[in-house]
Write an enzyme that holds these catalytic residues in place. Structure first.
Site, short mmCIF file in Angstrom:
data_model
loop_
_atom_site.label_atom_id
_atom_site.label_comp_id
_atom_site.label_asym_id
_atom_site.label_seq_id
_atom_site.Cartn_x
_atom_site.Cartn_y
_atom_site.Cartn_z
N CYS A 216 0.82 -1.21 0.00
CA CYS A 216 0.00 0.00 0.00
C CYS A 216 0.85 1.26 0.00
O CYS A 216 0.63 2.17 -0.79
CB CYS A 216 -0.93 0.00 1.20
SG CYS A 216 -1.87 1.50 1.45
N CYS B 182 1.27 3.62 4.99
CA CYS B 182 1.90 3.62 6.32
C CYS B 182 3.38 3.28 6.16
O CYS B 182 3.79 2.13 6.36
CB CYS B 182 1.21 2.62 7.24
SG CYS B 182 -0.53 3.00 7.53
N CYS C 261 -8.76 -1.32 6.59
CA CYS C 261 -7.56 -0.55 6.89
C CYS C 261 -7.45 -0.37 8.40
O CYS C 261 -8.42 0.03 9.06
CB CYS C 261 -7.62 0.82 6.20
SG CYS C 261 -6.28 1.93 6.68
N GLN D 8 -10.47 17.80 10.05
CA GLN D 8 -9.28 17.05 10.43
C GLN D 8 -9.61 15.57 10.61
O GLN D 8 -10.62 15.22 11.23
CB GLN D 8 -8.70 17.61 11.73
CG GLN D 8 -8.06 18.98 11.58
CD GLN D 8 -6.65 18.91 11.03
OE1 GLN D 8 -6.17 17.85 10.63
NE2 GLN D 8 -5.96 20.04 11.01
N TYR E 202 -6.41 30.66 6.34
CA TYR E 202 -6.59 29.29 5.84
C TYR E 202 -7.47 28.53 6.85
O TYR E 202 -7.12 27.44 7.32
CB TYR E 202 -5.25 28.58 5.66
CG TYR E 202 -4.19 29.38 4.93
CD1 TYR E 202 -4.14 29.39 3.54
CD2 TYR E 202 -3.25 30.14 5.62
CE1 TYR E 202 -3.18 30.13 2.86
CE2 TYR E 202 -2.29 30.87 4.95
CZ TYR E 202 -2.26 30.87 3.57
OH TYR E 202 -1.30 31.59 2.92
N GLU F 138 -10.69 31.90 4.07
CA GLU F 138 -10.54 30.61 3.38
C GLU F 138 -10.92 30.78 1.92
O GLU F 138 -11.88 31.48 1.59
CB GLU F 138 -11.42 29.56 4.05
CG GLU F 138 -11.53 28.24 3.32
CD GLU F 138 -10.18 27.56 3.13
OE1 GLU F 138 -9.89 27.19 1.98
OE2 GLU F 138 -9.43 27.42 4.12
N CYS G 298 1.49 21.47 8.53
CA CYS G 298 1.51 20.04 8.20
C CYS G 298 2.80 19.67 7.48
O CYS G 298 2.95 18.54 7.02
CB CYS G 298 0.29 19.67 7.36
SG CYS G 298 0.12 20.60 5.82
#
Length: 596
Positions: free
Chosen positions: A86, A89, A172, A333, A362, A383, A459
């Site tokens: 995949c 991860c 998953c 989130q 944002y 935004e 992020c």
């Protein structure tokens, strides 16, 4: 063709045995052979591996893991048997404590290497990484592509890394436990009624993706099937009710988008918590998953969930929270538990007292904005996505929040306009930009606005470090920084930083003319002159105040004043009194200079 390095020729299919010393941005283990760097997928820090070169460059190569010769002390057995295929991860085979250490180190290294901050400063301001109690089952949203395998069997799962080949996996380990049952019901329905999956190559077929969302607090579940629907595919009927994010059809009164739609709904609603079933129409030959037209075929248009405020000392949950309405198209989130910790930390970093004007750039659907509104005088959110702003306004109204205002547009355009043309100022600015970081024009306007504090939620620690350097070169100092793990098992990490305006303003020099009697200062007065207090009030509130008004407020606060400021020259002259608005502004300045 190979490449020479230290008199050695490296080429494709060469085999090396190396020790993995670090992890790259894509999750690849990094090892070195004679100074030559090798990126080895699926290797973790501390492994000794045998690997084969697949692509050779001048100074580095990508290699395939052939054998783990000596496993690392931090290597663990992955929960998911598909984790290598995949690619979602990348570091699931690494002990979770080691994952956290890697992520904290990554944030620190980027601040030093990219941001140019001194290593001593970074060590001083960086707080311990915030990890999860459970690094699995933390995602409240999942999008599963639907297709067929080589034998023509219907499957759903995830795309293999860097491909559009679907790995069949309905369970998953990062998603909600209900996901598997939902997917199996839909696949069984498709098989029973011969409903074809979408074929990217031909553009034919009906079902493209299955989106599942779950409210971790409310326990409400939403299912949205993305379909390649055309009018002739379904039974004609009246168009359903109009909603805020596209046309909608209520069950039993609109068009039938799927063969035997009622039967499918009947099976899905047996699942505890099922609240909304919808379809999203996407006819485009594109990699974009969602279309713009959404129809509810059963239940509510949106589900609800609550983000609670956490106690910063131990991150225990309080009873204070904001309820959010979430549509299939809403940005929200994906890890609500860690989001509560991140946003509670942002609230603490903001240091609000109830008097501040805050800008949230944002802002998405207003998740941070509405968190801040409870502690601020006024919050403005910006935004670019119009639907997100509609959601933000709806969420504010639902929670009874009246001191939050939202603008649709790019932060780098809205912020200068509101500041330069309308004079809206900021005491605190919070930014939570996409991975690419803040736009240059946005950073420039933030520096012009000169807020007392800037809270940066990121992020991507690389763009965080880049933008912090720009802001610190513009008159701010880095006070606090912290990594927050939102994505266990992956290389991705959220981080948050606090910047404070430098007390000695190197960008602006104020010429102050002092009278001799002003040199006779008390201890409290020595912290700031009258001119500095007036300048602070003007800069932060736009109000002009006199020495007399400052003296009146200082006297109320117990600071001894000289007689000539407090008394009129004649007993028959009525002395002007400071208005409540100006008194509040002066008190704010006195608090800022720590005089009260």
């Amino acid at each position: 063709m190979g490449h020479e390095k230290n008199d050695i020729l490296y080429k494709k299919n060469d085999v090396f045995t190396v020790k993995i010393e670090d992890i790259g941005n894509g999750g690849e283990g990094i090892g070195r052979a004679g100074g030559y760097t090798l990126f080895v997928k699926d290797a973790v820090i501390g492994d000794v591996v045998r690997c084969k070169v697949m692509k050779a460059k001048k100074k580095y190569a990508y290699a395939k893991l052939e054998e783990i010769v000596v496993p690392s002390d931090v290597r663990v057995e992955p929960v998911c048997k598909y984790h290598r295929q995949c690619g979602g991860c990348q570091i699931q085979a690494m002990d979770y404590r080691a994952q956290l250490a890697y992520k904290e180190k990554k944030v620190k290294n980027d601040l030093v290497r990219i941001g140019g901050f001194a290593e001593e400063l970074v060590e001083q301001v960086t707080e311990p990484v915030i990890g999860m109690e459970n690094a699995y089952r933390y995602r409240n949203k999942a999008q599963f592509p639907v297709g067929t395998d080589k034998e023509g069997n219907l499957i759903a799962g995830f795309y293999a890394g860097r491909t559009h080949d679907i790995i069949a996996n309905t369970d998953c380990a990062l998603g909600a436990e209900e996901n598997q049952e939902i997917l199996e019901i839909i696949l069984a329905h498709m098989r029973k009624y011969h409903i074809p999956a979408y074929d990217e190559k031909t553009g034919s077929g009906l079902v493209r993706h299955i989106l599942i969302r779950k409210g971790f607090t409310s326990r409400e579940i939403m299912v949205c099937m993305v379909i390649n629907y055309r009018e002739e595919d379904g039974k004609k009927g009246k168009v359903g009710r109009k909603g805020k994010f596209g046309k909608r059809a209520a069950a039993g009164e609109g068009r039938e988008f799927l063969p035997f739609q009622k039967e499918l709904i009947g099976e899905l609603i047996k699942i505890q918590g099922m609240t909304s079933v919808s379809v999203c129409i996407n006819r485009d030959r594109t990699n974009v998953i969602m279309g713009e037209e959404v129809h509810t075929i059963w239940g509510k248009d949106k589900i609800c969930d609550t983000i609670h405020r956490r106690n910063i000392k131990d991150f225990s949950r309080t009873d204070q929270g904001i309820v959010f309405h979430i549509s299939p198209l809403s940005f929200y989130q994906v890890n609500p538990v860690q989001t509560e910790r991140l946003y509670s930390l942002a609230l603490e970093y903001a240091g609000l007292t109830g008097r501040e004007t805050v800008w949230d750039l944002y802002c998405g659907i207003g998740t941070i904005s509405l968190f801040l509104a409870g502690e601020a005088k006024k919050v403005y959110g910006v935004e670019a996505v119009s639907q997100a702003i509609e959601d933000a306004r709806e969420n504010a109204a639902y929670n009874g929040i009246e001191n939050a205002e939202f603008f649709t547009g790019r932060a780098e355009e809205i912020l200068p306009e509101k500041y330069e043309k309308e004079g809206i100022r900021a005491d605190v600015i919070v930014v939570d930009p996409p991975r690419k970081g803040c736009d240059e024009a946005c950073l420039e306007t933030m520096l012009k606005m000169r807020p007392e504090r800037i809270v940066y939620v990121s992020c991507d620690p690389a763009t965080l470090a880049r933008d912090l350097r720009v802001l610190c070169d513009g008159g701010y100092e880095l006070k606090r920084a912290r990594a927050v793990d939102q994505f266990g098992g992956t290389v991705h990490v959220e981080s948050i930083a606090l910047l404070s305006k430098l007390k000695s303003n190197k960008l602006k020099h104020i010429n102050v003319e002092l009278e001799m009697n002003e040199l006779d200062l008390t201890v409290a007065e020595s912290k700031a002159t009258y001119e500095e207090i007036k300048d602070y009030v003007l800069e932060h509130t736009g109000l002009k105040v006199s020495n007399l008004y400052i003296a009146q407020v200082k006297e109320k606060c117990g600071i001894i004043e000289r007689e000539n400021y407090n008394r009129p020259k004649s007993e028959n002259v009525k002395q002007p009194q400071c208005s409540p608005e100006k008194e509040a502004a002066i008190r704010g300045a006195l608090e800022y200079f720590r005089m009260i």
